[in-house]
Write a protein that holds these residues in place. Structure first.
Motif, PDB file in Angstrom:
ATOM      1  N   ILE A 166       0.838  -1.197   0.000  1.00 43.52           N
ATOM      2  CA  ILE A 166       0.000   0.000   0.000  1.00 43.52           C
ATOM      3  C   ILE A 166       0.873   1.248   0.000  1.00 43.52           C
ATOM      4  CG2 ILE A 166      -0.226   0.061   2.509  1.00 43.52           C
ATOM      5  CD1 ILE A 166      -2.886   1.152  -0.066  1.00 43.52           C
ATOM      6  N   LEU A 167       2.167   1.078   0.319  1.00 42.21           N
ATOM      7  CA  LEU A 167       3.079   2.208   0.333  1.00 42.21           C
ATOM      8  C   LEU A 167       3.608   2.497  -1.064  1.00 42.21           C
ATOM      9  CD1 LEU A 167       5.032   1.336   3.554  1.00 42.21           C
ATOM     10  CD2 LEU A 167       3.358   3.155   3.269  1.00 42.21           C
ATOM     11  N   SER A 168       3.596   3.742  -1.419  1.00 43.30           N
ATOM     12  CA  SER A 168       4.082   4.171  -2.717  1.00 43.30           C
ATOM     13  C   SER A 168       5.610   4.099  -2.768  1.00 43.30           C
ATOM     14  CB  SER A 168       3.631   5.608  -2.975  1.00 43.30           C
ATOM     15  OG  SER A 168       4.354   6.183  -4.028  1.00 43.30           O
ATOM     16  N   ASP A 169       6.137   3.408  -3.779  1.00 38.83           N
ATOM     17  CA  ASP A 169       7.582   3.389  -3.979  1.00 38.83           C
ATOM     18  C   ASP A 169       8.108   4.798  -4.228  1.00 38.83           C
ATOM     19  OD1 ASP A 169       7.652   0.625  -3.686  1.00 38.83           O
ATOM     20  OD2 ASP A 169       7.580   0.245  -5.857  1.00 38.83           O
ATOM     21  N   ASP A 170       7.329   5.609  -4.921  1.00 39.29           N
ATOM     22  CA  ASP A 170       7.720   6.992  -5.202  1.00 39.29           C
ATOM     23  C   ASP A 170       7.827   7.801  -3.906  1.00 39.29           C
ATOM     24  OD1 ASP A 170       7.742   6.505  -7.956  1.00 39.29           O
ATOM     25  OD2 ASP A 170       5.626   7.017  -8.152  1.00 39.29           O
ATOM     26  N   ALA A 171       6.903   7.573  -2.982  1.00 40.88           N
ATOM     27  CA  ALA A 171       6.934   8.282  -1.702  1.00 40.88           C
ATOM     28  C   ALA A 171       8.178   7.893  -0.910  1.00 40.88           C
ATOM     29  CB  ALA A 171       5.672   7.981  -0.895  1.00 40.88           C
ATOM     30  N   LEU A 172       8.484   6.603  -0.883  1.00 42.37           N
ATOM     31  CA  LEU A 172       9.679   6.153  -0.161  1.00 42.37           C
ATOM     32  C   LEU A 172      10.939   6.714  -0.800  1.00 42.37           C
ATOM     33  CD1 LEU A 172       8.707   2.460   0.637  1.00 42.37           C
ATOM     34  CD2 LEU A 172       8.649   4.455   2.154  1.00 42.37           C
ATOM     35  N   LEU A 173      10.960   6.790  -2.117  1.00 40.62           N
ATOM     36  CA  LEU A 173      12.101   7.369  -2.814  1.00 40.62           C
ATOM     37  C   LEU A 173      12.255   8.855  -2.451  1.00 40.62           C
ATOM     38  CD1 LEU A 173      14.355   6.841  -4.847  1.00 40.62           C
ATOM     39  CD2 LEU A 173      12.760   7.432  -6.654  1.00 40.62           C
ATOM     40  N   ALA A 174      11.141   9.554  -2.342  1.00 40.51           N
ATOM     41  CA  ALA A 174      11.194  10.975  -1.967  1.00 40.51           C
ATOM     42  C   ALA A 174      11.757  11.165  -0.558  1.00 40.51           C
ATOM     43  CB  ALA A 174       9.803  11.602  -2.070  1.00 40.51           C
ATOM     44  N   LEU A 175      11.546  10.191   0.314  1.00 35.01           N
ATOM     45  CA  LEU A 175      12.057  10.285   1.679  1.00 35.01           C
ATOM     46  C   LEU A 175      13.531   9.904   1.791  1.00 35.01           C
ATOM     47  CD1 LEU A 175       9.128   8.747   3.759  1.00 35.01           C
ATOM     48  CD2 LEU A 175       9.802  11.156   3.619  1.00 35.01           C
ATOM     49  N   SER A 176      14.064   9.234   0.773  1.00 38.83           N
ATOM     50  CA  SER A 176      15.466   8.809   0.867  1.00 38.83           C
ATOM     51  C   SER A 176      16.370  10.035   0.935  1.00 38.83           C
ATOM     52  CB  SER A 176      15.849   7.912  -0.315  1.00 38.83           C
ATOM     53  OG  SER A 176      15.843   8.640  -1.509  1.00 38.83           O
ATOM     54  N   GLY A 177      17.392   9.927   1.742  1.00 42.09           N
ATOM     55  CA  GLY A 177      18.332  11.026   1.900  1.00 42.09           C
ATOM     56  C   GLY A 177      17.918  12.054   2.937  1.00 42.09           C
ATOM     57  N   THR A 178      16.752  11.879   3.554  1.00 42.67           N
ATOM     58  CA  THR A 178      16.287  12.835   4.560  1.00 42.67           C
ATOM     59  C   THR A 178      16.642  12.397   5.976  1.00 42.67           C
ATOM     60  OG1 THR A 178      14.146  11.746   4.821  1.00 42.67           O
ATOM     61  CG2 THR A 178      14.292  13.489   3.144  1.00 42.67           C
ATOM     62  N   GLY A 179      16.963  11.123   6.137  1.00 35.45           N
ATOM     63  CA  GLY A 179      17.186  10.563   7.463  1.00 35.45           C
ATOM     64  C   GLY A 179      15.914  10.040   8.095  1.00 35.45           C
ATOM     65  N   LEU A 180      14.762  10.319   7.481  1.00 35.63           N
ATOM     66  CA  LEU A 180      13.487   9.903   8.059  1.00 35.63           C
ATOM     67  C   LEU A 180      13.250   8.402   7.949  1.00 35.63           C
ATOM     68  CD1 LEU A 180      11.266  12.873   6.843  1.00 35.63           C
ATOM     69  CD2 LEU A 180      11.987  12.384   9.187  1.00 35.63           C
ATOM     70  N   LEU A 181      14.005   7.721   7.102  1.00 34.75           N
ATOM     71  CA  LEU A 181      13.863   6.268   6.967  1.00 34.75           C
ATOM     72  C   LEU A 181      14.898   5.513   7.793  1.00 34.75           C
ATOM     73  CD1 LEU A 181      13.192   6.027   3.124  1.00 34.75           C
ATOM     74  CD2 LEU A 181      11.528   5.987   4.986  1.00 34.75           C
ATOM     75  N   TYR A 182      15.708   6.230   8.569  1.00 38.60           N
ATOM     76  CA  TYR A 182      16.767   5.634   9.371  1.00 38.60           C
ATOM     77  C   TYR A 182      16.198   4.630  10.365  1.00 38.60           C
ATOM     78  CZ  TYR A 182      20.690   5.318  12.633  1.00 38.60           C
ATOM     79  OH  TYR A 182      21.697   4.865  13.430  1.00 38.60           O
ATOM     80  N   ARG A 183      16.777   3.444  10.441  1.00 43.91           N
ATOM     81  CA  ARG A 183      16.277   2.383  11.314  1.00 43.91           C
ATOM     82  C   ARG A 183      17.255   1.984  12.409  1.00 43.91           C
ATOM     83  NH1 ARG A 183      11.973   3.831   9.989  1.00 43.91           N
ATOM     84  NH2 ARG A 183      10.547   2.771   8.642  1.00 43.91           N
ATOM     85  N   GLY A 184      18.359   2.704  12.540  1.00 43.52           N
ATOM     86  CA  GLY A 184      19.339   2.369  13.565  1.00 43.52           C
ATOM     87  C   GLY A 184      18.959   2.936  14.919  1.00 43.52           C
ATOM     88  N   LEU A 185      19.836   2.737  15.873  1.00 40.61           N
ATOM     89  CA  LEU A 185      19.622   3.272  17.211  1.00 40.61           C
ATOM     90  C   LEU A 185      19.893   4.767  17.228  1.00 40.61           C
ATOM     91  CD1 LEU A 185      21.347   0.498  19.311  1.00 40.61           C
ATOM     92  CD2 LEU A 185      18.905   0.850  18.960  1.00 40.61           C
ATOM     93  N   GLY A 186      19.269   5.439  18.115  1.00 40.14           N
ATOM     94  CA  GLY A 186      19.507   6.871  18.254  1.00 40.14           C
ATOM     95  C   GLY A 186      18.417   7.669  17.585  1.00 40.14           C
ATOM     96  N   GLY A 187      18.543   7.883  16.315  1.00 39.16           N
ATOM     97  CA  GLY A 187      17.553   8.659  15.594  1.00 39.16           C
ATOM     98  C   GLY A 187      18.138   9.937  15.053  1.00 39.16           C
ATOM     99  N   ILE A 188      17.271  10.740  14.506  1.00 44.06           N
ATOM    100  CA  ILE A 188      17.693  12.002  13.913  1.00 44.06           C
ATOM    101  C   ILE A 188      17.135  13.149  14.737  1.00 44.06           C
ATOM    102  CG2 ILE A 188      17.934  11.074  11.591  1.00 44.06           C
ATOM    103  CD1 ILE A 188      15.195  12.150  10.941  1.00 44.06           C
TER     104      ILE A 188
END
Length: 132
Positions: free
Chosen positions: A109-131
């Motif tokens: 249900i998630l748009s590949d285009d939307a996920l691509l737009a979020l790349s490079g923002t840090g909002l997709l980061y899945r590690g510890l800590g966060g942004i």
């Protein structure tokens, strides 16, 4: 929480829709983006964030709304149509765009285009800590 207005959506010049159609989709689209961004804007004021990240998030949200509008789907159930179906003696099989073998793989249900737009923002980061 809706992070995008109908007027802001219109500025992107994506698929045209009525304000009523937009309002029907924006809540769920916002929920999907919250899920992908680990609720970043639940804890930060989107309007006070750095313009680069805020604007990319709003673009991603607009792309998600457009995807849901075009696919006429607001849930994973809606987007998962059968690849093979029969009526009487008539059988129809559709190839999968998700697998070159034709195996039944569920689209998202998630748009590949939307996920691509979020790349490079840090909002997709899945590690510890966060942004910040």
């Amino acid at each position: 929480m809706a992070y995008l207005t109908f007027e802001e959506y219109g500025e992107f010049k994506y698929t045209e829709m009525t304000e009523e159609e937009f309002n029907r989709l924006i809540g769920k689209a916002s929920d999907f983006m919250d899920s992908q961004t680990r609720n970043f804007y639940q804890f930060k004021n989107i309007e006070l964030d750095i313009p680069f990240r805020r604007d990319k998030f709003k673009r991603a949200l607009a792309l998600q709304v457009e995807y849901m509008y075009q696919s006429d789907a607001t849930s994973s159930y809606d987007v998962n149509t059968p690849q093979t179906w029969s009526i009487g003696r008539t059988n129809v099989s559709e190839a999968s765009r998700y697998s070159n073998t034709g195996r039944n793989e569920a689209p998202s249900i998630l748009s590949d285009d939307a996920l691509l737009a979020l790349s490079g923002t840090g909002l997709l980061y899945r590690g510890l800590g966060g942004i910040n």
